[in-house]
Design a protein around this motif. Structure first.
Motif, mmCIF file in Angstrom:
data_model
loop_
_atom_site.group_PDB
_atom_site.id
_atom_site.type_symbol
_atom_site.label_atom_id
_atom_site.label_comp_id
_atom_site.label_asym_id
_atom_site.label_seq_id
_atom_site.Cartn_x
_atom_site.Cartn_y
_atom_site.Cartn_z
ATOM 1 N N THR A 43 -11.054 68.840 -11.704
ATOM 2 C CA THR A 43 -10.392 68.141 -10.600
ATOM 3 C C THR A 43 -10.519 68.891 -9.275
ATOM 4 O O THR A 43 -9.974 68.456 -8.271
ATOM 5 N N ASP A 45 -12.535 70.712 -5.905
ATOM 6 C CA ASP A 45 -13.474 70.194 -4.910
ATOM 7 C C ASP A 45 -14.919 70.339 -5.357
ATOM 8 O O ASP A 45 -15.748 69.443 -5.118
ATOM 9 N N ARG A 48 -15.719 67.686 -7.969
ATOM 10 C CA ARG A 48 -15.653 66.323 -7.420
ATOM 11 C C ARG A 48 -16.801 66.041 -6.467
ATOM 12 O O ARG A 48 -17.398 64.954 -6.491
ATOM 13 N N GLY A 72 -13.905 66.513 -19.540
ATOM 14 C CA GLY A 72 -13.085 67.152 -18.520
ATOM 15 C C GLY A 72 -11.853 67.778 -19.154
ATOM 16 O O GLY A 72 -11.250 67.212 -20.067
ATOM 17 N N GLY A 74 -8.153 69.487 -18.037
ATOM 18 C CA GLY A 74 -7.246 69.731 -16.920
ATOM 19 C C GLY A 74 -5.822 69.373 -17.254
ATOM 20 O O GLY A 74 -5.512 68.863 -18.336
ATOM 21 N N ARG A 76 -3.877 67.150 -15.722
ATOM 22 C CA ARG A 76 -3.435 65.791 -15.384
ATOM 23 C C ARG A 76 -3.269 64.942 -16.646
ATOM 24 O O ARG A 76 -4.008 65.087 -17.617
ATOM 25 N N TRP A 78 -4.166 62.180 -18.036
ATOM 26 C CA TRP A 78 -5.203 61.167 -17.941
ATOM 27 C C TRP A 78 -5.663 60.735 -19.323
ATOM 28 O O TRP A 78 -5.764 61.543 -20.247
ATOM 29 N N PHE A 83 -10.098 59.268 -16.533
ATOM 30 C CA PHE A 83 -11.116 60.252 -16.162
ATOM 31 C C PHE A 83 -12.402 59.554 -15.732
ATOM 32 O O PHE A 83 -13.048 59.950 -14.755
ATOM 33 N N TYR A 86 -12.090 58.411 -12.232
ATOM 34 C CA TYR A 86 -12.190 59.559 -11.332
ATOM 35 C C TYR A 86 -13.658 59.949 -11.124
ATOM 36 O O TYR A 86 -14.097 60.202 -9.995
ATOM 37 N N SER A 90 -15.964 59.803 -7.593
ATOM 38 C CA SER A 90 -16.718 60.961 -7.110
ATOM 39 C C SER A 90 -18.186 60.607 -6.923
ATOM 40 O O SER A 90 -18.825 61.004 -5.934
ATOM 41 N N PHE A 113 -11.646 63.152 -21.865
ATOM 42 C CA PHE A 113 -10.733 64.028 -21.129
ATOM 43 C C PHE A 113 -9.728 64.644 -22.086
ATOM 44 O O PHE A 113 -9.199 63.961 -22.972
ATOM 45 N N GLN A 115 -6.214 66.873 -21.937
ATOM 46 C CA GLN A 115 -5.145 67.376 -21.085
ATOM 47 C C GLN A 115 -4.631 68.694 -21.643
ATOM 48 O O GLN A 115 -4.425 68.849 -22.848
#
Length: 520
Positions: A43, A45, A48, A72, A74, A76, A78, A83, A86, A90, A113, A115
């Motif tokens: 997640t 910069d 993304r 992914g 992370g 969040r 999700w 995901f 997202y 991107s 994804f 979590q």
């Protein structure tokens, strides 16, 4: 060190020497085999704006297999579908190739994804289950890469969790790799500590250190320029070269990077890695081959031969931008940026002279400079040649003649410029500088891929020449550490105005040698 089979070694140096690969039709690109990537820090910069678009672009170009999986990891809350949306956003925002629904749906089939936090053992158990599910449903074959797009301080915890869950250990015939982003430590000691952490879990040949500058087309073109042309190599030495300038300038401030940048500074951020790698490629001897071991060996010889100036006060410079006007806009000083302490001594500009103690480069200074809020965004390598020993002209005929130069433009206008003298049309003998220009954009119909596309594909292929190994990292820190230590004790940063080319001390530094900085 674990005892897992070093399966990826078969895909590294040996892959580059594989006669089938060498004999392949060069019009056909290499395509990655089955595999997946687990991305920590998905997640952020970097992921993304660069990593996710690069993965899509590779998919769009058919360079990743249809079965490719991307997981992914992370905090969040999700679902897999969240995901996927997202990733879609991107890709639409930053991908190089046009968005194609069928291509994205192919990629979407392998998106997952998980979590969790880095200290959450249950999350890594779930990650193990998801990776196994990809093997079963997508045919990823037990081949998995772990991309640590996270702060180095989190590496020990993530590596420990990967080892504890067995995710770092491949089964027979498969591979597991880890990708780490710069900074590779903040000095020599921390770089060694970081390496020890990673290599306790992964074998050295399975560790891919990303320096995205090495993936740029023009950086790779340095090797082609030097070693495929008889035109350049005979004069690429101290007999003809006066000096070399390597510049990496940005016209922006630190933006939202205060948390990372303050305390690190320009020298550690870009000179230790990007600029010293450019120096090594510019100064290295011709390798026996472009296999990873041969290429790295020549770069390491150069870095080991670098000598620091005896007088660091006279031959280095350090600056920090102040407030002012740039590009018609008023900008704040570094000390007024959000999150920066009012008493910070972190430099936003750095310059230094380095010498290389080899027969090829004895007496040829290499000037490195990098900074923010400078005149324009540009990265270039300028090889500046000595003046002709005799000019059979009147002094007025050559008053406007400078030194010949070969300039490799790394960004943004990728290409090569040659500067030489030519007669001005007319009845008088007047000689002026002219330029002969090669630009990628006008000479090739194919657009250059983004650096991360090349590097991610090479990592999936197990092809390591563009990835610096630990020895290169340590040699770079051995060069930089004495300079940053001297700065911390004796040289606070000098102020410079935005839109200029650094503090006066930088111009005074090079003027002491009877030279001046190029204005790109």
């Amino acid at each position: 060190m674990n005892d897992s089979p070093r399966a990826s070694a078969e895909h590294s140096d040996d892959a580059a020497a594989n006669p089938l690969r060498d004999a392949r039709d060069r019009r056909l690109p290499l395509i990655s085999g089955p595999g997946s990537m687990v991305m920590f820090g998905v997640t952020g910069d970097l992921a993304r704006k660069k990593l996710l678009p690069a993965i899509y672009d590779l998919t769009h170009r058919g360079l990743l297999p249809p079965s490719f999986g991307l997981v992914g990891f992370g905090r969040r809350d999700w679902s897999h579908d969240d995901f996927a949306e997202y990733v879609r956003e991107s890709v639409i925002a930053d991908a190089r190739t046009e968005f194609s629904e069928p291509v994205f749906e192919q990629l979407r089939g392998g998106l997952r994804f998980v979590q969790g936090a880095f200290d959450d053992r249950a999350a890594f158990e779930e990650l193990t289950r998801v990776v196994s599910e990809l093997d079963a449903s997508r045919g990823t074959g037990g081949n998995h890469a772990f991309y640590l797009s996270i702060p180095p301080a989190a590496f020990p915890q993530v590596c420990e969790q990967l080892a504890g869950s067995g995710l770092n250990t491949p089964r027979d015939g498969s591979w597991r790799r880890v990708v780490i982003e710069k900074p590779f430590g903040h000095d020599l000691a921390s770089a060694r500590e970081l390496n020890d952490v990673v290599e306790q879990v992964f074998n050295p040949e399975d560790v891919f250190r990303i320096d995205h500058y090495l993936g740029k087309e023009t950086v790779q073109n340095i090797l082609a320029l030097r070693f495929s042309n008889q035109l350049f190599e005979p004069i690429w030495n101290a007999n003809y070269v006066d000096h070399v300038q390597i510049t990496m300038a940005e016209d922006i401030g630190i933006g939202s990077r205060a948390g990372y940048y303050d305390g690190i500074g320009t020298a550690r951020d870009v000179i230790q890695n990007h600029l010293l790698q450019l120096l090594a490629l510019t100064a290295m001897e011709e390798p026996v081959s472009f296999r990873a071991a041969d290429l790295r060996a020549e770069k390491e010889k150069v870095l080991a031969a670098v000598e620091l100036p005896q007088d660091l006060a006279a031959h280095t410079a350090r600056g920090q931008y102040v407030g002012g006007w740039q590009g018609g806009q008023e900008v704040v000083s570094y000390l007024e940026e959000d999150g920066i302490p009012a008493d910070s001594t972190t430099e936003t500009f750095a310059a230094m002279r380095l010498d290389i103690a080899t027969r090829r480069w004895a007496g040829v200074p290499f000037y490195l400079r990098a900074g923010k809020r400078l005149g324009r965004r540009v990265t270039e390598i300028a090889v500046v040649f000595k003046r002709a020993p005799f000019l059979p002209f009147r002094s007025t005929d050559t008053a406007d003649l400078g030194q010949n130069a070969i300039v490799v433009r790394v960004q943004p206008d990728e290409g090569v410029t040659m500067r030489f003298g030519s007669k001005v049309p007319g009845t008088q003998m007047e000689v002026r500088d002219v330029s002969m220009d090669f630009a990628y954009g006008t000479n090739f119909t194919e657009e250059s891929p983004e650096a991360y596309e090349r590097l991610i594909l090479d990592m999936m292929l197990g092809d390591p020449p563009l990835f610096p190994r630990q020895r290169e990292v340590e040699l770079s820190w051995q060069i930089l550490d004495p300079i940053t230590q001297f700065w911390a004790e004796h040289m606070p940063p000098a102020p410079y105005r935005p839109g200029t080319w650094g503090p006066d001390t930088a111009h005074e530094m090079i003027a002491r040698d009877g030279r001046s900085w190029r204005r790109p």
